[in-house]
Design a protein around this motif. Sequence first.
Motif, PDB file in Angstrom:
ATOM      1  N   GLU A 132      77.542  46.916  66.447  1.00 52.12           N
ATOM      2  CA  GLU A 132      78.341  47.601  65.324  1.00 52.12           C
ATOM      3  C   GLU A 132      77.505  48.741  64.698  1.00 52.12           C
ATOM      4  N   ASN A 133      77.958  49.718  64.537  1.00 51.14           N
ATOM      5  CA  ASN A 133      77.389  51.091  64.093  1.00 51.14           C
ATOM      6  C   ASN A 133      78.407  51.760  62.816  1.00 51.14           C
ATOM      7  N   GLU A 134      77.817  52.103  61.844  1.00 48.78           N
ATOM      8  CA  GLU A 134      78.653  52.496  60.923  1.00 48.78           C
ATOM      9  C   GLU A 134      77.881  53.521  60.184  1.00 48.78           C
ATOM     10  N   ALA A 135      78.422  55.022  60.037  1.00 48.32           N
ATOM     11  CA  ALA A 135      77.879  56.049  59.222  1.00 48.32           C
ATOM     12  C   ALA A 135      78.914  56.780  58.278  1.00 48.32           C
ATOM     13  N   VAL A 136      78.647  57.119  57.253  1.00 44.95           N
ATOM     14  CA  VAL A 136      79.647  57.760  56.370  1.00 44.95           C
ATOM     15  C   VAL A 136      78.668  58.735  55.418  1.00 44.95           C
ATOM     16  N   ASP A 137      79.297  59.908  55.344  1.00 37.58           N
ATOM     17  CA  ASP A 137      78.838  61.062  54.586  1.00 37.58           C
ATOM     18  C   ASP A 137      79.601  61.348  53.410  1.00 37.58           C
ATOM     19  N   VAL A 138      79.099  60.941  52.201  1.00 40.40           N
ATOM     20  CA  VAL A 138      80.066  61.356  51.095  1.00 40.40           C
ATOM     21  C   VAL A 138      79.491  62.479  50.149  1.00 40.40           C
ATOM     22  N   GLU A 139      80.465  63.268  49.735  1.00 41.29           N
ATOM     23  CA  GLU A 139      79.685  64.219  48.827  1.00 41.29           C
ATOM     24  C   GLU A 139      81.069  64.430  47.645  1.00 41.29           C
ATOM     25  N   THR A 140      80.434  64.588  46.395  1.00 39.51           N
ATOM     26  CA  THR A 140      81.364  64.925  45.475  1.00 39.51           C
ATOM     27  C   THR A 140      81.011  65.990  44.264  1.00 39.51           C
ATOM     28  N   ARG A 141      81.895  66.833  44.109  1.00 40.33           N
ATOM     29  CA  ARG A 141      81.501  67.910  43.213  1.00 40.33           C
ATOM     30  C   ARG A 141      82.528  67.917  41.983  1.00 40.33           C
ATOM     31  N   ASN A 142      82.041  67.677  40.800  1.00 45.10           N
ATOM     32  CA  ASN A 142      82.998  67.732  39.582  1.00 45.10           C
ATOM     33  C   ASN A 142      82.628  68.961  38.599  1.00 45.10           C
ATOM     34  N   ALA A 143      83.548  69.689  38.568  1.00 52.04           N
ATOM     35  CA  ALA A 143      83.189  71.059  37.565  1.00 52.04           C
ATOM     36  C   ALA A 143      84.086  71.067  36.443  1.00 52.04           C
ATOM     37  N   ASN A 144      83.881  71.377  35.059  1.00 51.23           N
ATOM     38  CA  ASN A 144      84.751  71.524  34.014  1.00 51.23           C
ATOM     39  C   ASN A 144      84.304  72.794  33.449  1.00 51.23           C
ATOM     40  N   LEU A 145      85.169  73.347  32.877  1.00 44.94           N
ATOM     41  CA  LEU A 145      84.901  74.592  31.862  1.00 44.94           C
ATOM     42  C   LEU A 145      86.095  74.582  30.877  1.00 44.94           C
ATOM     43  N   TRP A 146      85.355  74.609  29.624  1.00 41.96           N
ATOM     44  CA  TRP A 146      86.511  74.592  28.468  1.00 41.96           C
ATOM     45  C   TRP A 146      86.004  75.368  27.213  1.00 41.96           C
ATOM     46  N   PHE A 147      86.816  75.786  26.535  1.00 39.26           N
ATOM     47  CA  PHE A 147      86.617  76.750  25.171  1.00 39.26           C
ATOM     48  C   PHE A 147      87.382  76.034  24.230  1.00 39.26           C
ATOM     49  N   ARG A 148      86.486  75.995  23.152  1.00 36.38           N
ATOM     50  CA  ARG A 148      86.989  75.182  21.707  1.00 36.38           C
ATOM     51  C   ARG A 148      87.026  76.262  20.600  1.00 36.38           C
ATOM     52  N   VAL A 149      88.180  76.003  19.679  1.00 38.88           N
ATOM     53  CA  VAL A 149      88.087  76.825  18.301  1.00 38.88           C
ATOM     54  C   VAL A 149      88.389  75.647  17.351  1.00 38.88           C
ATOM     55  N   LEU A 150      87.429  75.632  16.344  1.00 39.40           N
ATOM     56  CA  LEU A 150      87.663  75.010  15.176  1.00 39.40           C
ATOM     57  C   LEU A 150      88.004  75.707  13.984  1.00 39.40           C
ATOM     58  N   THR A 151      89.004  75.414  13.294  1.00 44.63           N
ATOM     59  CA  THR A 151      89.389  76.537  12.105  1.00 44.63           C
ATOM     60  C   THR A 151      89.519  75.512  11.099  1.00 44.63           C
ATOM     61  N   ALA A 152      89.151  75.778   9.850  1.00 50.16           N
ATOM     62  CA  ALA A 152      89.169  75.109   8.764  1.00 50.16           C
ATOM     63  C   ALA A 152      90.074  75.928   7.719  1.00 50.16           C
ATOM     64  N   TRP A 153      91.574  75.603   7.602  1.00 48.32           N
ATOM     65  CA  TRP A 153      92.370  76.626   6.845  1.00 48.32           C
ATOM     66  C   TRP A 153      92.047  76.566   5.373  1.00 48.32           C
ATOM     67  N   THR A 154      92.027  75.161   4.920  1.00 44.20           N
ATOM     68  CA  THR A 154      91.808  74.732   3.422  1.00 44.20           C
ATOM     69  C   THR A 154      90.801  73.547   3.568  1.00 44.20           C
ATOM     70  N   PRO A 155      90.233  73.207   2.443  1.00 40.93           N
ATOM     71  CA  PRO A 155      89.607  72.005   2.409  1.00 40.93           C
ATOM     72  C   PRO A 155      90.315  70.705   2.759  1.00 40.93           C
ATOM     73  N   SER A 156      91.357  70.813   3.033  1.00 41.40           N
ATOM     74  CA  SER A 156      92.146  69.564   3.215  1.00 41.40           C
ATOM     75  C   SER A 156      92.659  69.735   4.710  1.00 41.40           C
ATOM     76  N   VAL A 157      92.945  70.889   5.116  1.00 38.99           N
ATOM     77  CA  VAL A 157      93.464  71.183   6.637  1.00 38.99           C
ATOM     78  C   VAL A 157      92.601  71.847   7.658  1.00 38.99           C
ATOM     79  N   ARG A 158      92.797  71.229   8.617  1.00 38.69           N
ATOM     80  CA  ARG A 158      91.748  72.070   9.569  1.00 38.69           C
ATOM     81  C   ARG A 158      92.461  71.833  11.070  1.00 38.69           C
ATOM     82  N   SER A 159      92.134  72.600  12.073  1.00 40.66           N
ATOM     83  CA  SER A 159      92.914  72.619  13.148  1.00 40.66           C
ATOM     84  C   SER A 159      91.744  72.717  14.326  1.00 40.66           C
ATOM     85  N   GLU A 160      92.042  71.988  15.587  1.00 38.83           N
ATOM     86  CA  GLU A 160      91.130  72.354  16.679  1.00 38.83           C
ATOM     87  C   GLU A 160      91.895  72.310  17.939  1.00 38.83           C
ATOM     88  N   THR A 161      91.612  73.533  18.856  1.00 41.36           N
ATOM     89  CA  THR A 161      92.277  73.817  19.755  1.00 41.36           C
ATOM     90  C   THR A 161      91.332  74.182  21.179  1.00 41.36           C
TER      91      THR A 161
END
Length: 424
Positions: A336-365
């Motif tokens: 019995e012979n077994e062989a396996v070649d496994v390769e994984t690539r995981n890429a993420n790119l993101w942009f973030r905007v944080l806004t404080a409209w007032t002391p009690s209201v803020r948003s995140e995009t």
Amino acid sequence: MACAMRSTSRHEPRRFVLAPLLCVLALAFQIPAVAGPPYSGRPLVEVLREFQAEGIDLVFSSAVVRNDWTVKTEPPRGTPLETLAALVAPFDLELRDGPEGALLLIPTPKPLFITEIVVTPSRHTVSRQEQSTRFQLTREDALTAPSSGSDVGRFIQLLPGVTASDNSAAFRIRGSAARDASIILDGLELYDPYHLQAFQSPYSLIDGNSVDTIDVRAGGYTADLGDRHGGFVEIATLVPKEFGGEVEIGSLNSRFTFRSPTRSGRGALLLSARTWYTDALFNHTELGAGEDSKPGYQDFYAKGNFAVSPRLALSAHVLFGHDSLLFQETDEEVNENEAVDVETRNANLWFRVLTAWTPSVRSETTVSVGRIDKLRDGDSNLSGDLLHVNDDREVDFAGFRSATHWTIGSMPRTSTPHRTPTIR
């Protein structure tokens, strides 16, 4: 007491001889007992051996009586046992009855310090505040936690209600499956956040040394967090305030970190890279016996943030992970012979905007794109039957998430999220 002797007749010679003897004996009984030889200034061991020579069956050891101990003061007069007890008392020793009439010289027992613990039942009250099982970890907690490879997944397992196998970084919150726990890094929910997920996920893609805070919600979370049964782990990476970095070479992996604020102080750059040694995998996975494997995995994270104004902040993020494994196993006895070649690539790119409209209201995009490539190519020869497998998968995904948070009086924070994920 006085003794008077007088002879009135020559015929009383015996009486004249016995009278002085009786007088001497009477005086002897009235004289107090004289103390033994002086003890002050002499070694305690020497004094104790003299008591043994006088017939006292005294038992002691050099572990109890040190050779450099010296008698400081002369004991008061008394019986030999009273004198002996007074001699050893300043050294925190005492006499105890031993077997067959022997005296044991032992250390004086010390009182035990007992801490009083008061246990009270918990109380359930009706409250308008948000109810959640929540744990918050700081950067200091991440740096001091005993974890393998300074990995985020490893020290989250140390929290109450979180479990995992010894050779895996994939954790389970309150008995749920690992896939039911959502990991959010700087506002982005990660897909496949572990290395070698097909081989027990030994490490995550996140370097614990780049973490600023970790917020773990293990239950009781609100509906805006999404579709998870287990819990949520929100990770915020460090915003550098000073220039610096580290290069580490360890027994499991090597790591590089670079931190630098901009000259204006309104922006910052964070870089982190890790690579594991080939043999480190075998300490965390169980692939069987007799195999010839060549694993390898690396990850890289970069973040740049810039404060446009006191109320507006922008940031860009890149997360990349790469895994490879060449696995071979041969059993000549059953052909019995077994062989396996496994390769994984995981890429993420993101942009973030944080806004404080007032002391009690803020948003995140957050706007994000990413790709996961999984390649599996292998051959299996079981008793002469050859089987070839080629599995190549590519997943592209993009997402848009916007949430607004506000506070009304003393009420807890409320949010209205909008999320649009796209997966191809």
